[in-house]
Motif scaffolding. Structure first.
Motif, mmCIF file in Angstrom:
data_model
loop_
_atom_site.group_PDB
_atom_site.id
_atom_site.type_symbol
_atom_site.label_atom_id
_atom_site.label_comp_id
_atom_site.label_asym_id
_atom_site.label_seq_id
_atom_site.Cartn_x
_atom_site.Cartn_y
_atom_site.Cartn_z
ATOM 1 N N THR A 167 -14.227 2.880 -3.741
ATOM 2 C CA THR A 167 -14.027 2.826 -5.187
ATOM 3 C C THR A 167 -15.101 3.638 -5.898
ATOM 4 O OG1 THR A 167 -15.383 0.836 -5.454
ATOM 5 C CG2 THR A 167 -13.027 0.525 -4.982
ATOM 6 N N ALA A 168 -14.823 3.918 -7.170
ATOM 7 C CA ALA A 168 -15.800 4.644 -7.987
ATOM 8 C C ALA A 168 -17.090 3.837 -8.136
ATOM 9 C CB ALA A 168 -15.201 4.949 -9.358
ATOM 10 N N ARG A 169 -16.982 2.504 -8.124
ATOM 11 C CA ARG A 169 -18.190 1.670 -8.206
ATOM 12 C C ARG A 169 -19.101 1.920 -7.009
ATOM 13 N NH1 ARG A 169 -19.817 -2.988 -10.727
ATOM 14 N NH2 ARG A 169 -17.784 -3.208 -11.719
ATOM 15 N N GLN A 170 -18.513 2.040 -5.827
ATOM 16 C CA GLN A 170 -19.314 2.299 -4.635
ATOM 17 C C GLN A 170 -20.001 3.656 -4.722
ATOM 18 O OE1 GLN A 170 -15.882 1.382 -2.010
ATOM 19 N NE2 GLN A 170 -17.307 0.096 -0.842
ATOM 20 N N VAL A 171 -19.311 4.639 -5.287
ATOM 21 C CA VAL A 171 -19.906 5.964 -5.454
ATOM 22 C C VAL A 171 -21.084 5.890 -6.424
ATOM 23 C CG1 VAL A 171 -19.510 8.333 -6.222
ATOM 24 C CG2 VAL A 171 -17.752 7.140 -4.902
ATOM 25 N N VAL A 172 -20.905 5.173 -7.539
ATOM 26 C CA VAL A 172 -21.982 5.034 -8.520
ATOM 27 C C VAL A 172 -23.176 4.306 -7.905
ATOM 28 C CG1 VAL A 172 -22.628 3.959 -10.713
ATOM 29 C CG2 VAL A 172 -20.448 5.145 -10.507
ATOM 30 N N PRO A 190 -16.052 -2.788 -15.139
ATOM 31 C CA PRO A 190 -15.038 -3.272 -14.184
ATOM 32 C C PRO A 190 -13.953 -2.238 -13.903
ATOM 33 C CG PRO A 190 -15.526 -4.950 -15.841
ATOM 34 C CD PRO A 190 -16.214 -3.700 -16.286
ATOM 35 N N SER A 191 -13.778 -1.279 -14.804
ATOM 36 C CA SER A 191 -12.766 -0.230 -14.588
ATOM 37 C C SER A 191 -13.071 0.606 -13.365
ATOM 38 C CB SER A 191 -12.681 0.676 -15.821
ATOM 39 O OG SER A 191 -12.298 -0.051 -16.972
ATOM 40 N N LEU A 192 -14.331 0.651 -12.933
ATOM 41 C CA LEU A 192 -14.698 1.442 -11.757
ATOM 42 C C LEU A 192 -14.039 0.902 -10.493
ATOM 43 C CD1 LEU A 192 -18.503 1.977 -12.497
ATOM 44 C CD2 LEU A 192 -16.689 3.682 -12.685
ATOM 45 N N THR A 217 -13.196 9.839 -16.228
ATOM 46 C CA THR A 217 -12.046 9.252 -15.542
ATOM 47 C C THR A 217 -11.707 7.876 -16.095
ATOM 48 O OG1 THR A 217 -12.601 10.466 -13.514
ATOM 49 C CG2 THR A 217 -11.132 8.564 -13.292
ATOM 50 N N ILE A 218 -12.714 7.089 -16.433
ATOM 51 C CA ILE A 218 -12.465 5.747 -16.957
ATOM 52 C C ILE A 218 -12.470 5.730 -18.489
ATOM 53 C CG2 ILE A 218 -13.435 4.636 -14.908
ATOM 54 C CD1 ILE A 218 -15.964 4.029 -16.552
ATOM 55 N N ASN A 219 -12.483 6.932 -19.105
ATOM 56 C CA ASN A 219 -12.521 7.043 -20.567
ATOM 57 C C ASN A 219 -13.701 6.248 -21.118
ATOM 58 O OD1 ASN A 219 -11.768 7.799 -23.171
ATOM 59 N ND2 ASN A 219 -10.463 5.982 -23.445
ATOM 60 N N GLY A 220 -14.889 6.666 -20.723
ATOM 61 C CA GLY A 220 -16.080 5.927 -21.129
ATOM 62 C C GLY A 220 -17.290 6.815 -21.268
ATOM 63 N N PHE A 232 -20.111 2.515 -19.109
ATOM 64 C CA PHE A 232 -19.150 1.683 -19.825
ATOM 65 C C PHE A 232 -17.821 2.411 -19.952
ATOM 66 C CE2 PHE A 232 -23.272 0.338 -21.428
ATOM 67 C CZ PHE A 232 -23.174 -1.048 -21.424
ATOM 68 N N SER A 233 -16.745 1.646 -19.924
ATOM 69 C CA SER A 233 -15.451 2.144 -20.358
ATOM 70 C C SER A 233 -15.266 1.695 -21.805
ATOM 71 C CB SER A 233 -14.330 1.575 -19.483
ATOM 72 O OG SER A 233 -13.059 1.859 -20.064
ATOM 73 N N TYR A 234 -14.676 2.567 -22.634
ATOM 74 C CA TYR A 234 -14.464 2.194 -24.032
ATOM 75 C C TYR A 234 -13.529 1.003 -24.173
ATOM 76 C CZ TYR A 234 -16.608 6.736 -24.939
ATOM 77 O OH TYR A 234 -17.465 7.807 -24.965
ATOM 78 N N SER A 235 -12.782 0.693 -23.117
ATOM 79 C CA SER A 235 -11.867 -0.439 -23.168
ATOM 80 C C SER A 235 -12.524 -1.749 -22.736
ATOM 81 C CB SER A 235 -10.643 -0.173 -22.278
ATOM 82 O OG SER A 235 -11.026 -0.060 -20.920
ATOM 83 N N ASP A 236 -13.796 -1.705 -22.302
ATOM 84 C CA ASP A 236 -14.474 -2.936 -21.900
ATOM 85 C C ASP A 236 -14.575 -3.889 -23.087
ATOM 86 O OD1 ASP A 236 -14.798 -1.944 -19.407
ATOM 87 O OD2 ASP A 236 -16.921 -1.464 -19.603
ATOM 88 N N SER A 237 -14.151 -5.114 -22.888
ATOM 89 C CA SER A 237 -14.243 -6.099 -23.951
ATOM 90 C C SER A 237 -15.693 -6.521 -24.140
ATOM 91 C CB SER A 237 -13.394 -7.329 -23.617
ATOM 92 O OG SER A 237 -13.464 -8.275 -24.658
#
Length: 360
Positions: A167-172, A190-192, A217-220, A232-237
């Motif tokens: 996942t992208a989280r693992q890459v980060v 969480p989008s990652l 990619t995650i629009n953030g 952050f993703s802009y969609s994160d609550s």
């Protein structure tokens, strides 16, 4: 607004209460400069290796506290693709101390606030450059330019591979841990976890390019703040975004809590000035009641441009900080924060750096 869970459903906790009296606004501050007492040497002839070694703390280093002198500072912390930076001016240092900072200084920390109120760290960065000047015919000033996370952003290097299915989280996480100048991960959206690599690949070069690609990619957005990486993703609550108090919190800004003048509505949000407040952080939340904000008029352009209307003010008065500039003078009147903030969901932050966007 956030897309996953509406931020209007979140009960925010005001974290900036009115102080009891003017006595509580007495300033408190501390400016510390780290410098080597022994010349840094390295076996490598590579300049990048030398700078990385120079920025590391040694057991023999000393910390110089210049809080008793006149110090002026302007610190910008940003959540939109720009590094946090500080310009710090120190007056009338001794020649010996000044030379030690110019030659061996590598880190500066600024803490600011109030004696009987909140006081905290507003900057921690690597010294990039020092200049010396004479002003007023009598005062000698040492000007310091520093960047937060400079070693990771500009001198760091990554070289590793990732497998299909990661996942992208693992890459980060790997970027943070395997960079030549590693950093801690403050927050990862969480989008990652939803971005799964369809094939194996490699990360090679400066980490900031890969981080920028993942953020798009995650629009953030992503940034370094006080030595930690945030993505952050802009969609994160807002109720999922961490805060120092482990609950949704917004810094309350009104005339009793340090708001200066009237905030001004701009195309994508508001701009405000308040007394210096270390609780203000990039991508953090503030609450400003609409009654304090001067609304912006529509802009009438040419026939082809038409009329541009500003975005409506947030109905709950909650805004997300894009950037903050802390300005201070320990012997002068300047002691305030300038804030640029947008809709609480943060999803219009990207528009601030793209001139092709219009508000209508």
């Amino acid at each position: 607004m956030a897309n996953d869970v509406s931020d209007t459903n979140v009960t925010y906790v005001p974290e900036n209460k009115a102080l009891a009296s003017s006595l509580d606004w007495i300033r408190d501050y501390r400016i510390k400069i780290y410098h080597h007492t022994q010349a840094v040497s390295t076996n490598s002839k590579n300049a990048q290796s030398y700078y990385q070694e120079f920025a590391k703390e040694k057991n023999t280093d000393k910390v110089l506290d210049v809080s008793d002198l006149r110090v002026q500072f302007q610190i910008r912390r940003c959540a939109m693709y720009y590094p946090n930076q500080a310009v710090i001016s120190i007056y009338n240092l001794s020649a010996e101390t000044e030379n030690s900072i110019i030659q061996e200084g590598y880190r500066v920390i600024v803490e600011a606030g109030y004696k009987n109120g909140i006081c905290g760290q507003i900057f921690d960065g690597t010294i990039i450059m020092c200049t010396r000047a004479k002003v007023n015919g009598t005062d000698f000033v040492l000007n310091i330019l520093a960047i937060d996370g400079d070693q990771f952003l500009n001198e760091g290097f990554c070289s590793f591979t990732y497998a299909k299915g990661q996942t992208a989280r693992q890459v980060v996480n790997n970027i943070c841990n395997k960079a030549s100048s590693p950093v801690s991960l403050g927050y990862a959206s969480p989008s990652l976890d939803k971005i799964v690599m369809s094939k194996g690949g490699a990360v090679y070069g400066q980490p900031k390019k890969t981080l920028a690609d993942i953020a798009k990619t995650i629009n953030g957005t992503w940034f370094i703040d006080n030595g930690k990486l945030y993505m952050f993703s802009y969609s994160d609550s807002a109720n999922k975004v961490p805060s120092p108090y482990n609950r949704p919190s917004a810094v309350e800004l009104n005339p009793l809590t340090g708001l200066l003048g009237n905030p001004q509505q701009v195309n994508y949000g508001v701009q405000a000035r308040c007394l210096l407040n270390p609780k203000l952080t990039p991508y953090g939340l503030i609450h400003i009641a609409s009654k304090y904000i001067t609304e912006q008029m529509a802009q009438i352009g040419s026939y082809s441009q038409g009329i541009t209307f500003p975005y409506t003010l947030d109905p709950n008065g909650i805004y997300r900080i894009c950037s903050i500039t802390f300005t201070g003078d320990t012997r002068g009147n300047e002691w305030y924060s300038d804030i640029t903030a947008v809709d609480q969901g943060g999803n219009v932050m990207s528009m601030l750096t793209n001139p092709s966007y219009t508000a209508n």
